[in-house]
Design a protein around this motif. Structure first.
Motif, PDB file in Angstrom:
ATOM      1  N   UNK A 114       0.852  -1.186   0.000  1.00  0.00           N
ATOM      2  CA  UNK A 114       0.000   0.000   0.000  1.00  0.00           C
ATOM      3  C   UNK A 114       0.890   1.239   0.000  1.00  0.00           C
ATOM      4  N   UNK A 115       0.486   2.279  -0.730  1.00  0.00           N
ATOM      5  CA  UNK A 115       1.327   3.473  -0.816  1.00  0.00           C
ATOM      6  C   UNK A 115       1.400   4.229   0.509  1.00  0.00           C
ATOM      7  N   UNK A 116       0.510   3.938   1.450  1.00  0.00           N
ATOM      8  CA  UNK A 116       0.516   4.633   2.736  1.00  0.00           C
ATOM      9  C   UNK A 116       1.265   3.867   3.825  1.00  0.00           C
ATOM     10  N   UNK A 117       1.763   2.664   3.495  1.00  0.00           N
ATOM     11  CA  UNK A 117       2.494   1.884   4.484  1.00  0.00           C
ATOM     12  C   UNK A 117       3.927   2.422   4.566  1.00  0.00           C
ATOM     13  N   UNK A 118       4.538   2.274   5.736  1.00  0.00           N
ATOM     14  CA  UNK A 118       5.902   2.762   5.915  1.00  0.00           C
ATOM     15  C   UNK A 118       6.872   1.998   5.030  1.00  0.00           C
ATOM     16  N   UNK A 119       7.869   2.689   4.553  1.00  0.00           N
ATOM     17  CA  UNK A 119       8.883   2.104   3.675  1.00  0.00           C
ATOM     18  C   UNK A 119       9.586   0.931   4.361  1.00  0.00           C
ATOM     19  N   UNK A 120       9.870   1.054   5.619  1.00  0.00           N
ATOM     20  CA  UNK A 120      10.574   0.011   6.362  1.00  0.00           C
ATOM     21  C   UNK A 120       9.792  -1.287   6.434  1.00  0.00           C
ATOM     22  N   UNK A 121       8.473  -1.216   6.430  1.00  0.00           N
ATOM     23  CA  UNK A 121       7.635  -2.417   6.487  1.00  0.00           C
ATOM     24  C   UNK A 121       7.830  -3.263   5.234  1.00  0.00           C
ATOM     25  N   UNK A 122       7.867  -2.600   4.081  1.00  0.00           N
ATOM     26  CA  UNK A 122       8.068  -3.321   2.820  1.00  0.00           C
ATOM     27  C   UNK A 122       9.502  -3.840   2.736  1.00  0.00           C
ATOM     28  N   UNK A 123      10.472  -3.065   3.203  1.00  0.00           N
ATOM     29  CA  UNK A 123      11.872  -3.494   3.169  1.00  0.00           C
ATOM     30  C   UNK A 123      12.076  -4.714   4.065  1.00  0.00           C
ATOM     31  N   UNK A 124      11.476  -4.709   5.260  1.00  0.00           N
ATOM     32  CA  UNK A 124      11.575  -5.878   6.148  1.00  0.00           C
ATOM     33  C   UNK A 124      10.958  -7.104   5.487  1.00  0.00           C
ATOM     34  N   UNK A 125       9.827  -6.915   4.814  1.00  0.00           N
ATOM     35  CA  UNK A 125       9.194  -8.022   4.100  1.00  0.00           C
ATOM     36  C   UNK A 125      10.123  -8.572   3.033  1.00  0.00           C
ATOM     37  N   UNK A 126      10.739  -7.700   2.250  1.00  0.00           N
ATOM     38  CA  UNK A 126      11.626  -8.149   1.181  1.00  0.00           C
ATOM     39  C   UNK A 126      12.852  -8.870   1.753  1.00  0.00           C
ATOM     40  N   UNK A 127      13.358  -8.419   2.896  1.00  0.00           N
ATOM     41  CA  UNK A 127      14.488  -9.098   3.537  1.00  0.00           C
ATOM     42  C   UNK A 127      14.080 -10.488   4.013  1.00  0.00           C
ATOM     43  N   UNK A 128      12.878 -10.618   4.568  1.00  0.00           N
ATOM     44  CA  UNK A 128      12.393 -11.930   5.006  1.00  0.00           C
ATOM     45  C   UNK A 128      12.183 -12.866   3.815  1.00  0.00           C
ATOM     46  N   UNK A 129      11.680 -12.325   2.692  1.00  0.00           N
ATOM     47  CA  UNK A 129      11.493 -13.146   1.495  1.00  0.00           C
ATOM     48  C   UNK A 129      12.841 -13.643   0.973  1.00  0.00           C
ATOM     49  N   UNK A 130      13.848 -12.775   1.025  1.00  0.00           N
ATOM     50  CA  UNK A 130      15.181 -13.182   0.601  1.00  0.00           C
ATOM     51  C   UNK A 130      15.721 -14.266   1.537  1.00  0.00           C
ATOM     52  N   UNK A 131      15.462 -14.120   2.819  1.00  0.00           N
ATOM     53  CA  UNK A 131      15.882 -15.124   3.787  1.00  0.00           C
ATOM     54  C   UNK A 131      15.155 -16.441   3.613  1.00  0.00           C
ATOM     55  N   UNK A 132      13.954 -16.402   3.035  1.00  0.00           N
ATOM     56  CA  UNK A 132      13.177 -17.626   2.796  1.00  0.00           C
ATOM     57  C   UNK A 132      13.636 -18.354   1.543  1.00  0.00           C
ATOM     58  N   UNK A 133      14.550 -17.734   0.780  1.00  0.00           N
ATOM     59  CA  UNK A 133      15.069 -18.399  -0.406  1.00  0.00           C
ATOM     60  C   UNK A 133      14.663 -17.772  -1.719  1.00  0.00           C
ATOM     61  N   UNK A 134      14.015 -16.615  -1.680  1.00  0.00           N
ATOM     62  CA  UNK A 134      13.612 -15.944  -2.916  1.00  0.00           C
ATOM     63  C   UNK A 134      14.837 -15.315  -3.566  1.00  0.00           C
ATOM     64  N   UNK A 135      15.049 -15.611  -4.830  1.00  0.00           N
ATOM     65  CA  UNK A 135      16.200 -15.045  -5.532  1.00  0.00           C
ATOM     66  C   UNK A 135      15.885 -13.690  -6.142  1.00  0.00           C
ATOM     67  N   UNK A 136      14.640 -13.467  -6.524  1.00  0.00           N
ATOM     68  CA  UNK A 136      14.239 -12.158  -7.049  1.00  0.00           C
ATOM     69  C   UNK A 136      12.808 -11.872  -6.624  1.00  0.00           C
ATOM     70  N   UNK A 137      12.550 -10.611  -6.352  1.00  0.00           N
ATOM     71  CA  UNK A 137      11.237 -10.170  -5.888  1.00  0.00           C
ATOM     72  C   UNK A 137      10.813  -8.997  -6.762  1.00  0.00           C
ATOM     73  N   UNK A 138       9.598  -9.052  -7.282  1.00  0.00           N
ATOM     74  CA  UNK A 138       9.062  -7.964  -8.093  1.00  0.00           C
ATOM     75  C   UNK A 138       8.086  -7.135  -7.282  1.00  0.00           C
ATOM     76  N   UNK A 139       7.958  -5.872  -7.650  1.00  0.00           N
ATOM     77  CA  UNK A 139       7.017  -4.965  -6.992  1.00  0.00           C
ATOM     78  C   UNK A 139       5.862  -4.676  -7.937  1.00  0.00           C
ATOM     79  N   UNK A 140       4.658  -4.736  -7.426  1.00  0.00           N
ATOM     80  CA  UNK A 140       3.466  -4.455  -8.221  1.00  0.00           C
ATOM     81  C   UNK A 140       3.086  -2.995  -8.013  1.00  0.00           C
ATOM     82  N   UNK A 141       2.899  -2.287  -9.110  1.00  0.00           N
ATOM     83  CA  UNK A 141       2.461  -0.884  -9.047  1.00  0.00           C
ATOM     84  C   UNK A 141       1.317  -0.690 -10.033  1.00  0.00           C
TER      85      UNK A 141
END
Length: 148
Positions: A114-141
């Motif tokens: 969501x565009x109103x969510x804090x930037x850090x929330x999305x960054x933490x999510x992307x770090x957790x996805x990388x830790x789960x084994x994701x090699x690439x993550x795309x952003x939907x806009x």
């Protein structure tokens, strides 16, 4: 009295038409069932996506996407194909994505934030996805509106 008991029996011709009334009844019942269940199949999380101009991601047709959504309250939702989820914690998202990627690693992972969510929330999510084994993550806009 010739042929008194020997009269030919009148044979009834077999009916070669199909009675379609039961089939119509079944079809109407199925139509009502699908009309009632169709609105329930379109579930999702209400997210106001940020608007930007970008080229669409070219994806393989046989690869099913994993979409992780973050709503304006910072709650995480996992969508695999047409199946949605209830709000999850960041640890639960990591566990579920790791489990899915261990079964089949050729899956796209997309993030809807969501565009109103804090930037850090999305960054933490992307770090957790990388830790789960994701090699690439795309952003939907969403494409920006062309209102003048």
């Amino acid at each position: 009295m010739k042929g008194m008991g020997m009269m030919p029996a009148h044979r009834r011709k077999p009916m070669s038409e199909i009675n379609v009334v039961p089939y119509i009844d079944v079809m109407l019942v199925l139509l009502v069932i699908f009309m009632v269940t169709a609105p329930m199949l379109t579930q999702g999380v209400k997210v106001d996506l940020p608007e930007t101009t970008s080229d669409p991601i070219q994806s393989a047709k046989d690869v099913e996407s994993i979409i992780v959504s973050v709503d304006s309250n910072g709650a995480y939702f996992l969508e695999i194909g047409d199946e949605g989820s209830d709000p999850m914690s960041l640890g639960e998202v990591r566990t579920q994505v790791a489990k899915i990627l261990s079964e089949r690693s050729a899956r796209e992972i997309l993030v809807r934030g969501d565009e109103h969510v804090e930037y850090g929330t999305v960054v933490r999510l992307m770090a957790e996805l990388q830790g789960a084994g994701a090699t690439s993550v795309g952003l939907i806009t969403e494409a920006p509106s062309t209102e003048n």
